[in-house]
Design a protein around this motif. Structure first.
Motif, mmCIF file in Angstrom:
data_model
loop_
_atom_site.group_PDB
_atom_site.id
_atom_site.type_symbol
_atom_site.label_atom_id
_atom_site.label_comp_id
_atom_site.label_asym_id
_atom_site.label_seq_id
_atom_site.Cartn_x
_atom_site.Cartn_y
_atom_site.Cartn_z
ATOM 1 N N GLY A 142 0.814 -1.212 0.000
ATOM 2 C CA GLY A 142 0.000 0.000 0.000
ATOM 3 C C GLY A 142 0.844 1.257 0.000
ATOM 4 O O GLY A 142 0.497 2.266 -0.635
ATOM 5 N N ARG A 143 1.993 1.195 0.699
ATOM 6 C CA ARG A 143 2.903 2.343 0.705
ATOM 7 C C ARG A 143 3.598 2.517 -0.639
ATOM 8 O O ARG A 143 4.195 3.572 -0.907
ATOM 9 N N ARG A 144 3.552 1.492 -1.489
ATOM 10 C CA ARG A 144 4.113 1.583 -2.845
ATOM 11 C C ARG A 144 3.044 1.867 -3.894
ATOM 12 O O ARG A 144 3.296 1.751 -5.090
ATOM 13 N N GLY A 145 1.859 2.178 -3.438
ATOM 14 C CA GLY A 145 0.814 2.557 -4.381
ATOM 15 C C GLY A 145 -0.040 1.420 -4.881
ATOM 16 O O GLY A 145 -0.790 1.586 -5.846
ATOM 17 N N ILE A 146 0.045 0.258 -4.229
ATOM 18 C CA ILE A 146 -0.737 -0.896 -4.662
ATOM 19 C C ILE A 146 -1.744 -1.251 -3.574
ATOM 20 O O ILE A 146 -1.369 -1.607 -2.454
ATOM 21 N N THR A 147 -3.011 -1.138 -3.889
ATOM 22 C CA THR A 147 -4.043 -1.579 -2.968
ATOM 23 C C THR A 147 -4.158 -3.090 -3.079
ATOM 24 O O THR A 147 -4.567 -3.614 -4.125
ATOM 25 N N THR A 230 10.044 -0.714 -13.291
ATOM 26 C CA THR A 230 10.691 0.232 -12.381
ATOM 27 C C THR A 230 12.067 -0.279 -12.004
ATOM 28 O O THR A 230 12.210 -1.213 -11.221
ATOM 29 N N ASP A 270 9.368 7.952 -6.037
ATOM 30 C CA ASP A 270 8.196 8.450 -6.763
ATOM 31 C C ASP A 270 8.123 7.960 -8.206
ATOM 32 O O ASP A 270 8.000 8.749 -9.153
ATOM 33 N N PRO A 273 2.920 4.594 -11.168
ATOM 34 C CA PRO A 273 2.267 3.461 -10.491
ATOM 35 C C PRO A 273 2.687 2.121 -11.095
ATOM 36 O O PRO A 273 2.838 2.003 -12.314
ATOM 37 N N ALA A 277 -0.872 -2.087 -9.911
ATOM 38 C CA ALA A 277 -1.830 -1.147 -9.331
ATOM 39 C C ALA A 277 -2.907 -0.776 -10.337
ATOM 40 O O ALA A 277 -4.060 -0.539 -9.972
ATOM 41 N N THR A 278 -2.536 -0.742 -11.606
ATOM 42 C CA THR A 278 -3.458 -0.335 -12.665
ATOM 43 C C THR A 278 -4.201 -1.518 -13.267
ATOM 44 O O THR A 278 -5.366 -1.393 -13.655
#
Length: 445
Positions: A142-147, A230, A270, A273, A277-278
């Motif tokens: 979640g802290r990496r942008g993935i729910t 990434t 930063d 995403p 995540a997408t």
């Protein structure tokens, strides 16, 4: 008689290479020239070179010819890791470490020893990990942008094990997998072991050539796309958000699964995403803590679409039953108390420092890499030979990697990868100066 003559030619050329009569880097005759010289068919000459290639004695480079390898390079300079000599500077493999990490482990072991659930760590664990550990990883993601729902997470023995179970659970022998023309060697090893058909995609400065990927998906039954959006290893690029969107669109249109390797993603601040995540329904996200904490802490994780989870869980059971509960418990404590975040931030700073050293010591050379990564790609001039340079550096007690372990296309570029995270800064500076001198010498050899 023809077979005997063919074998004698292979043996003669192999002997000339092994005894040094044919020097490393020497260009061998073209297939047609060899055929004319020896009075054999061109197809037989091609077979001769193919056998020498399989023996590791020559390298065949599309558009350039066939060259004698430097066979003095010891095993371990590529995919297979072996211990280097005590006086060798290891720029081949990355195992970045920071001061104080051993003290963190001592403290963590004391905390686990006094915890109430110590006895439970001595028993078999759920195949995909304890619910509380998977929840800790979900918070980390979640802290990496993935729910991420903890039910979609499986804990593995490192990211390499995560890639292995992903292949075993989702692909079959003969399946076509799109990969970058230069990619992570560990995935190549798995593809070979499970008989996958790797299709190389040319790369640009920012990622894979998506036109080429789309054309491939339209012409062949691509079952999966393996990608490192990434912080690509070895080239260090970070795929732009627009390219990520297009890659997902290609995958949705043509149906392949996306395998997203995020092992080095923590080094980028930063980033766009993650693909997971997408497009969580078509992406298997694989990462771990070996690079961000310590290589000896073999804790990885896979985030998968719900339909894939049961098969992945069965594959974990078949390969390792469950991950070691003690190390997983320690890792998840560190995820929740901020230790991992702190170590990742410190390693980003450390990698930036090392990249600055590289750019200072190798200034003027065509370096490729990310400013906060632990590796640098160094293309060599057309007249240089990476295997010859690598052998020279071995003799000078420096271990590096050629492009060969990373290459999935027929053409292996003349380049070396420099891993920066496994030695102190003073030794790194000295080794890089030697690399520069040897590269200059080799270009005039």
């Amino acid at each position: 008689m023809a077979a005997s003559r063919y074998k004698k030619l292979v043996d003669a050329l192999a002997s000339d290479i092994r005894t040094g009569r044919l020097a490393p880097g020497a260009r061998l005759p073209t297939h047609r020239s060899l055929a004319a010289r020896e009075g054999i068919a061109v197809v037989t000459a091609t077979r001769v070179y193919a056998e020498l290639d399989a023996m590791g004695l020559v390298s065949r480079e599309q558009g350039r010819g066939t060259f004698v390898r430097d066979i003095t390079i010891p095993a371990g300079h590529g995919i297979d890791q072996q211990a280097v000599a005590p006086d060798t500077v290891d720029l081949n493999f990355n195992y970045p470490s920071l001061p104080g990490q051993a003290d963190l482990l001592r403290q963590a072991l004391r905390e686990v020893a006094t915890s109430g659930d110590l006895d439970s760590l001595l028993r078999y664990q759920p195949h995909r990990g304890r619910p509380q550990d998977r929840a800790a990883i979900a918070r980390h993601l979640g802290r990496r942008g993935i729910t991420a729902d903890a039910d979609r997470i499986l804990i593995t023995n490192g990211a390499q094990h995560g890639l292995a179970i992903t292949i075993m659970a989702t692909l079959n022998a003969g399946d076509v997998v799109a990969v970058d023309a230069l990619t992570y060697p560990g995935f190549k090893v798995l593809a070979h072991a499970f008989h996958l058909d790797l299709e190389p995609i040319p790369t640009t400065a920012d990622g894979p050539d998506l036109d080429a990927l789309e054309k491939l998906c339209a012409t062949r039954p691509v079952r999966a796309i393996y990608t490192m959006p990434t912080l690509h290893n070895p080239l260090g690029w970070v795929m732009p958000a627009t390219d990520r969107t297009r890659l997902i669109r290609i995958a949705r249109q043509h149906g392949p699964l996306i395998i997203e390797d995020a092992s080095y993603a923590y080094l980028v601040e930063d980033p766009p995403p993650p693909l997971a995540a997408t497009a969580p329904d078509i992406t298997v996200y694989v990462s771990g803590l070996s690079k961000s904490i310590a290589t000896g802490l073999r804790v990885g994780f896979v985030l998968a679409p719900p339909p894939a989870v049961p098969s992945l869980e069965r594959t974990i059971r078949a390969t390792t039953w469950n991950t070691p509960a003690l190390t997983t418990a320690i890792a998840c404590r560190w995820l929740d108390d901020g230790t991992v975040n702190d170590l990742e931030a410190r390693k980003r700073d450390d990698a930036k420092t090392r990249q600055a050293v590289v750019r200072q010591e190798l200034a003027g050379l065509p370096l490729i890499g990310h400013p906060s990564s632990y590796f640098t790609w160094l293309p060599l001039p057309d007249d240089a030979r990476a295997d010859r340079l690598t052998a020279t550096l071995v003799r000078r007690h420096i271990s590096v990697t050629t492009a060969e372990p990373f290459t999935t296309s027929p053409h292996t570029p003349q380049a070396i990868r420099l891993a920066l995270g496994s030695t102190d800064l003073d030794s790194l500076r000295s080794a890089l100066r030697t690399v520069r001198r040897a590269a200059v010498e080799d270009s005039y050899a």
